[in-house]
Design an enzyme around this catalytic site. Structure first.
Site, PDB file in Angstrom:
ATOM      1  CB  SER A 123      -0.913   0.014   1.229  1.00 14.88           C
ATOM      2  OG  SER A 123      -0.136   0.002   2.419  1.00 14.88           O
ATOM      3  CG  HIS A 144      -2.942  -1.040  -2.865  1.00 10.30           C
ATOM      4  ND1 HIS A 144      -3.221   0.278  -2.580  1.00 10.30           N
ATOM      5  CD2 HIS A 144      -3.102  -1.715  -1.689  1.00 10.30           C
ATOM      6  CE1 HIS A 144      -3.521   0.397  -1.310  1.00 10.30           C
ATOM      7  NE2 HIS A 144      -3.463  -0.789  -0.744  1.00 10.30           N
ATOM      8  CD  GLU A 156      -4.157   2.986  -5.201  1.00 11.65           C
ATOM      9  OE1 GLU A 156      -4.328   4.212  -5.236  1.00 11.65           O
ATOM     10  OE2 GLU A 156      -3.451   2.412  -4.332  1.00 11.65           O
TER      11      GLU A 156
END
Length: 505
Positions: A123, A144, A156
């Site tokens: 993250s 992510h 992501e």
């Protein structure tokens, strides 16, 4: 590059909540999935937990028993990392430590075939750094997911300096095939969500520090006016202050101490005291059994309502006028600069100046400012502030007027930009800088904030609704009020305003 075929083998390393969630998502999409953890028996235990969750879905009628059996059959716990050698995609979801993750990726490079994609669920760590030292860093990318992975839509897809665009495209397409809403982003600190979201917490924390209002009132304004699911204090209590504070510190450090990301001393004190939120039983709120939840401060008034005069229009707050008319309020229209007069009071949407400053500079007596709302036709609460010379009678007129339309008012001290407006302005400002720096497109940034943290509207779309020029004025006024680099407007906002364009032109 197309999505991975359903018969492509997916491996997930790390059987914690996130790793198990990712394994469930991949198996649900039809892939054979191997789950590995270095703790003996952890992978098998996680798969048992997934099966129980699927069983609850069957009980609720959201999944049939045959599908449950098929998904469970595709999940395989493996005790040896060597068993992952035939995978087409490996997603690591282990401890957030650069050296440990990098060592794992180096090990996987020697085990897996050269066409295997190596993805990290990090993250906050740099994908470029994770891939450094590998013989083929181009096959490393970020993937992510957000917790809980089976429920949260956003992924992501993060490209490092060496990531092959075809690899990122494959992960994007695979995420779509898995029922997710992916966005492309570059490997910069915080990626999109953890960077752009910082002002949501930071502005409420600063308002609390300045004594503008209490936690319950600020949270209520973010929910009832801003349309957010939770206020900043509720949300950080849920996330855990140790986690939220650590992310803020990480982003602050990664941007070389940029004061836009400055951590809060109030939150640090909570962490130091062990008041981490729900998981410790106490954060901003007390979660002990029987503890009473504090209520937001609300104003009331029995004043009779005089006919109103609208001078010009209220801009983004103009729907409030129709709501007042629908409530039976008589409103006369005339030319002007965006003011609503009721009795001796003057009502206006905040432009980022202090109420007393605006009253003096614009020659207005009994000035009351209202905060931004997601939808003025539906908002159940509005924040207000008043200039120093505003009489109690004038303030009562405004409170009674808004109450007639079903709107509860909460008063803040005279603070620039109030609560929702300054928060949205700073979210949009950060989003604009992310676009300017090539972190993501405007569309991807708005999607990421809606799908990743459940914002009611993308901050850049909200900026366009407010008006780029109006938003820039708010930021300039905040910057002037505080005299801090924290509130500097993004160059992209100035450019768009100068060119009379929007983010999506």
């Amino acid at each position: 590059m197309s999505a991975l075929s359903k018969d492509a083998k997916v491996a997930v390393i790390g059987a914690g909540a996130m790793g198990a969630g990712i394994a469930q998502v991949a198996a649900l999409a039809g892939h054979p999935v191997k789950l590995h953890d270095n703790r003996p028996g952890a992978a098998a235990q996680a798969i048992d937990g997934i099966d129980r969750q699927l069983g609850r879905l069957v009980e609720k009628g959201k999944l049939d028993a045959a599908a449950r059996g098929a998904i469970a059959a595709r999940l395989q716990p493996v005790e040896s990392i060597e068993a992952l050698a035939d995978s087409a995609l490996v997603i690591e979801a282990i401890v957030e430590n650069l050296e440990i993750k990098r060592s794992l990726l180096q090990q996987l490079e020697t085990l897996c075939g050269e066409n295997c994609i190596l993805a990290s669920n990090t993250s906050s760590l740099s994908i470029t750094s994770l891939a450094a030292g590998l013989k083929r860093p181009q096959r490393v990318a970020g993937m992510h997911f957000f917790n809980p992975a089976p429920l949260m839509a956003l992924v992501e897809v993060v490209s490092g300096l060496a990531t092959d665009p075809a690899v990122a495209a494959s992960l994007y397409a695979t995420s779509v095939a898995w029922g997710k809403k992916p966005v492309h982003t570059r490997s910069t600190p915080g990626f999109i969500v953890n960077r752009v979201a910082r002002p949501f917490y930071a502005e409420s924390l600063r308002l609390l520090q300045e004594g503008a209002a209490d936690c319950a009132t600020l949270d209520a304004l973010m929910r009832d006016a801003g349309g957010f699911r939770m206020g900043a204090f509720e949300l950080t209590d849920l996330i855990g202050h140790d986690v939220n504070y650590a992310v803020t510190c990480s982003v602050f450090a990664a941007y070389y101490g940029d004061f836009r990301f400055q951590p809060s001393l109030i939150q640090k004190e909570l962490v130091d005291a062990g008041r981490l939120g729900r998981k410790s039983g106490h954060g901003f709120y007390d979660y002990a059994e029987g503890a009473e939840r504090p209520q937001p401060a609300s104003l009331s008034s029995a004043a009779s309502i005089a006919p109103c005069v609208l001078e010009g229009d209220l801009g983004v707050a103009q729907p409030l006028v129709q709501r007042l008319k629908d409530a039976g309020i008589e409103i006369t229209q005339r030319a002007g600069s965006g003011l609503l007069r009721v009795g001796d009071a003057v009502l206006a949407l905040s432009d980022g100046r202090l109420a007393s400053q605006r009253a003096r500079e614009d020659g207005l007596r009994n000035l009351v400012l209202i905060d931004l709302a997601l939808g003025y036709s539906k908002a159940s609460r509005l924040g207000i502030s008043a200039s120093a010379d505003t009489s109690p009678e004038a303030l009562d007129q405004v409170v009674a007027l808004l109450a007639k339309a079903g709107i509860t008012t909460s008063r803040l001290s005279d603070t620039p930009g109030l609560a929702v407006l300054r928060t949205v302005a700073m979210l949009a400002n950060e989003g604009a800088d992310a676009v300017l720096h090539g972190v993501g497109s405007a569309g991807d940034i708005d999607l990421a904030m809606r799908a990743g943290v459940n914002y009611p509207q993308g901050p850049l779309a909200w900026a366009e609704q407010i008006g780029i020029g109006n938003l820039l004025r708010v930021l300039d006024n905040l910057n002037a009020a505080y005299g801090e680099d924290r509130y500097r407007p993004s160059l992209l906002l100035r450019r768009l305003h100068a060119e009379r364009r929007t983010f999506h032109d």
